[in-house]
Write a protein that holds these residues in place. Structure first.
Motif: not given
Ligand code: GDP
Ligand code: MG
Length: 721
Positions: A339, A377, A379-380, A383, A464, A467-468, A616, A619
């Motif tokens: 990430m 977005v 970036t996730f 995961q 996302p 986790t953000l 999402e 985010v």
């Protein structure tokens, strides 16, 4: 019309010869078989397509079509059907299979050839379906699949005996390794799909006599003939005498006759309910005694030994919870590095764009609007990949079926059975396949209850968002050595979703969806080393669709949002004030009074509104608006989570987010229905707007209510600051 070529015995061959070459596409070959016997794997091997396979029932719930190219350039259509144990089954997915096979489906022509996939490890059970197909004189070829597993279990099948006794071709295959697939194609191409020997099994004398009489009456009163009449007669003889009253579609004379039949058979001591099934099995057992031999096993198989622990009342649940905790923990730890790379990559890209594009609206639009939203977005992605890797391995190894088995007890408490848990498990990935998977549920009330609660399970689009917020606001304190507060918070969000789903299902089943709980028979497949290929295919598919959404809907929406968040222009004002007075800020402030009681301010409001489309979007929205908000710092982007962490409301000076707001937001996202695609699927599956509307209403109320309570409780505990 040319007459059929001499020596061609089969319907299939005749179709080929009768039509000029152009009409060949009319040929349809259907794959049928019990659930989990490898139909879809074989379908993929035959067509080169990549349909989803799963080591549990209920993965294929619709018919899927593909092109099958045979040796001499002949093309035909291959259909993969949902698994079924019998042609007289009642669940919606099984009904699809029967209707197509018997040519009752309106959109699909009756197949010219049926390939029945028989699991070599479960021949007896599979032959039940085969015998029904034979009775229907369906042109048939048998693919004896999983011969590798059978061999490992010491099962030997004498193919020639089977072929002789059934009167059809039997081709051994290992679909997962593509063994026997070419031979199967050849046999299909030869049109060797003769209808085999029908009605080899015998009913006890008196039952057969009543049956014949009834068939005569069915013909006389209802013009039913052949196998249809036989099945109808069998059903009538097996049914409850009391139920006859309600079968008003039958002539009263006929019903009277059946009632007397019931009395006569009961007087003779015949168990009417089981006699038909038993008679078939009698024949199957005799056949298998000759055609199949099983080496005596020494001791327990590995699967049995593992299952004794994994499906244990107590240990089973402990192991399940442990695996889930590990999953969510590793989503944080293993994904952190990739990430960071993706983040740095987007950073470099935005620096580059800043250099080459002169300052102004275009640069802002591209760098801050479009790139900001998409980067937040994308970036996730690591995961998402990890999540599906885990799900794939758990499914393909056979563990998911155990999870459903363990949950059966819990499901029983809420008035559903374990079968309903599989759609819920699928909803961890996405509610859409979850809702589709409810087609395996026979009872329509159970099915509806399961569909209504499926979107409460945390799908991958929520990941996302969770986790953000967790990365920004939950301290990375370690718990018990291997876990962190972050991992456990994530686990509890998934737990909350599951708990809410079960609770609501219980409520629905107690009130307007009352019905008795049927017995659940679930087969546990053998454990196996997951096939890397099928796991990776699934992961790649999911990663692609995630990126695809980021590059289309999210990109478009981010650009739109950039305009809404940058206009009307207020030159000279501070960036934060500009945002507040922009169109987006206006919208956020418009709904602020509604969400204020939940601890959310207008900025969160912008995110909530835009994620009505898709979760999402929260985010990407944060990514875009925080980029605009920080328009003063040129170049490289501070990470979104740091910006959210240090953000303060320009008017009040209070932080936009605290740990409590973050938790409240997550709780809201667990429970709220924010997904247009799910609404559309509910509409399609229930064939009305009533249920999706109800679903939106109850989920919104639940989300609002629970978040409110959590926020109040948090404030009361002094967690607000
Ligand atoms: P379906 O429910 O009949 O469509 O079955 P799937 O195609 O989804 O396969 C069920 C499981 O059996 C998957 O885990 C496959 O990888 C596995 N499988 C399929 N064919 C074979 C085979 O010939 N041998 C073995 N050992 N496993 C197989
Ligand atoms: Mg399948």
């Amino acid at each position: 019309m040319t007459p059929p070529a001499a020596g061609s015995r089969t319907g299939l061959f005749r179709t080929v010869r009768k039509h000029p070459a152009g009409a060949l596409k009319a040929r349809t070959v259907a794959l049928v078989g019990n659930p989990n016997c490898g139909k879809t794997t074989l379908f993929n091997a035959l067509t080169g397509l990549r349909q989803r396979v799963g080591n549990y029932p209920g993965v294929t719930v619709e018919k899927k079509e593909g092109r099958l190219a045979l040796q001499d350039g002949i093309q035909c259509t291959l259909i993969d059907l949902p698994g079924t144990y019998s042609l007289l089954a009642s669940a919606p997915d099984e009904q699809i299979a029967t209707d197509i096979l018997l040519g009752r489906a309106s959109h699909t022509a009756r197949p010219d050839l049926v390939v029945c996939v028989v699991d070599a490890c479960n021949i007896e059970r599979s032959l039940y379906l085969v015998s029904q197909l034979l009775d229907r004189s369906v042109p048939l070829v048998i693919a004896l699949n999983m011969v590798d597993a059978a061999e490992r279990n010491g099962i030997t099948v004498r193919l020639r005996v089977l072929e002789r006794e059934l009167g059809v071709r039997v081709v051994p295959t290992v679909a997962s390794k593509r063994r026997g697939v070419e031979e199967l194609k050849r046999v299909i191409g030869q049109g060797a799909g003769a209808a085999g020997k029908s009605r080899q099994w015998r009913l006890p004398e008196p039952v057969q006599r009543e049956c014949d009489e009834l068939i005569g009456l069915l013909d006389e009163h209802h013009q039913l003939k052949g196998p249809d009449a036989f099945d109808e007669a069998a059903a009538l003889l097996a049914t409850d005498t009391a139920d006859l009253e309600r079968m008003v579609r039958y002539d009263p004379v006929l019903r009277d006759h059946v009632r007397r039949d019931h009395q006569r058979l009961e007087f003779l001591g015949v168990d009417r309910r089981s006699v038909f099934v038993e008679a078939r099995y009698q024949w199957i057992r005799t056949l298998c005694a000759e055609a199949v031999s099983q080496e005596p096993r020494n001791g327990d198989t590995l699967t049995h030994r593992i299952d004794r622990i994994v499906t244990h009342r107590v240990w089973g649940i402990v192991i399940f919870a442990g695996i889930m905790a590990l999953l969510f923990q590793s989503i944080f730890t293993w994904a952190a590095l990739p990430m960071a790379w993706i983040h740095d990559g987007f950073d470099a890209l935005s620096l580059l764009l800043t250099r080459i594009i002169p300052p102004g609206d275009l640069r802002n639009l591209l760098v801050r609007g479009a790139l900001g939203g998409v980067a937040a977005v994308v970036t996730f992605l690591p995961q998402i990949i990890l999540l599906f890797l885990f799900i794939g391995v758990l499914e393909d190894s056979g563990y998911m079926a155990r999870a459903a088995f363990i949950m059966d007890r819990v499901m029983g408490r809420v008035g559903l059975h374990g079968k309903s848990f599989i759609p819920l498990l699928s909803s961890f990935a996405c509610a859409i396949p979850g809702i589709m998977a409810t087609r395996t549920i026979e009872n329509s009330k159970d099915r509806l209850a399961t569909m209504l609660v499926a979107p409460l399970m945390s799908c991958s689009a929520r990941l996302p968002v969770y986790t953000l917020l967790i990365a920004a606001f939950i301290p990375a304190r370690s718990v018990l050595g291997i876990f962190t507060a972050a991992g456990l918070t994530l686990l509890s969000m998934y737990g909350l979703g599951l708990f809410a789903a079960l609770g609501m299902a219980w409520l629905f089943k107690k009130t307007f969806l009352k019905s008795s709980v049927p017995v659940f028979l679930m087969e546990l497949p053998e454990y196996k080393i997951p096939s890397i290929r099928s796991v990776l295919v699934q992961v790649a598919e999911r990663a692609y669709s995630f990126l695809h959404r980021a590059g289309t809907i999210i990109l478009g929406a981010s650009i739109l949002l950039w305009f809404l968040a940058s206009y009307p222009r207020m030159d000279g004002a501070l960036p934060a004030e500009r945002l507040q007075h922009s169109y987006a800020g206006l919208a956020g402030r418009f709904i602020e009074p509604v969400i204020r009681p939940l601890g959310f301010d207008w900025k969160v409001g912008i995110g909530l509104v835009s994620s009505l489309l898709q979760r999402e979007m929260f985010v990407s929205t944060m990514g875009t608006i925080y980029n605009i908000d920080n328009a003063n710092d040129e170049g490289g982007q501070a990470s979104l989570r740091d910006r959210m962490n240090s953000d303060r409301d320009p008017a009040t000076g209070l932080p936009t987010f605290t740990a409590l707001t973050a938790v409240c937001l997550m709780v809201y996202y667990v429970l709220a229905m924010q997904c247009l695609s799910t609404v559309a699927v509910m509409r399609r599956e229930t064939n009305s707007w009533r249920w999706p509307a109800f679903q939106i209403a109850y989920m919104s109320a639940l989300a609002y209510g629970v978040t409110f309570v959590v926020y109040r409780a948090g404030l009361w505990l002094g967690l607000g600051g």
